[in-house]
Scaffold this active site. Structure first.
Site: not given
Length: 156
Positions: A100, A68-69, A66, A71
């Site tokens: 992770n 900004t990444g 998205c 959301g």
């Protein structure tokens, strides 16, 4: 590897995400959001759809994007079993995979250039999850956090 892809817009690198994956030998099994003419393109819906492809076994990993990444990352992380990481550089992508065991890569359409996309994808796919006991324990704890509480001790 089978990969689902989503984007809430066709800005920036969105149009080249699937091709960049295919160039690396991966199979794009689903496209969501603005990449699919039949789906809602809002970031929450598009990212959830790609994350569910992973959680339900239709894809091994997903790439969500998205503006900004952020959301896209938040929405994907709401799906049980998903460990989405917002990565803006190759070192973060490698760390997200190594420490992770991230299974969803979140990207910013605003901040990721075509050259940076290549670096991030190369690092993401070249880095296996860690076999170190403490790293595996952290990933296992993430699953426990997402599960309904049972006899888990309360945090102090």
């Amino acid at each position: 590897m089978r990969i689902a892809v989503s984007s809430d817009a066709l800005d920036g690198v969105a149009g080249s995400l699937a091709d960049a994956l295919r160039e690396r030998g991966h199979q794009v099994v689903a496209v969501h959001g603005a990449l699919s003419p039949d789906e809602r393109d809002d970031w929450a819906w598009a990212s959830e759809a790609a994350a569910r492809d992973v959680a339900e076994g239709r894809a091994d990993q997903a790439l969500v994007a998205c503006w900004t990444g952020t959301g896209a990352s938040i929405a994907a992380n709401k799906v049980p079993g998903i460990r989405a990481a917002l990565c803006g550089d190759a070192a973060t992508a490698a760390g997200a995979r190594r420490w992770n065991d991230a299974n969803v890569l979140a990207l910013s359409l605003r901040g990721v250039s075509p050259a940076l996309l290549d670096e991030i994808l190369d690092a993401w796919f070249a880095t296996p999850p860690s076999d170190e006991a403490d790293d595996r324990a952290n990933v296992a704890h993430l699953d426990a956090i997402a599960s309904p509480p049972t006899d888990r001790p309360e945090p102090r």
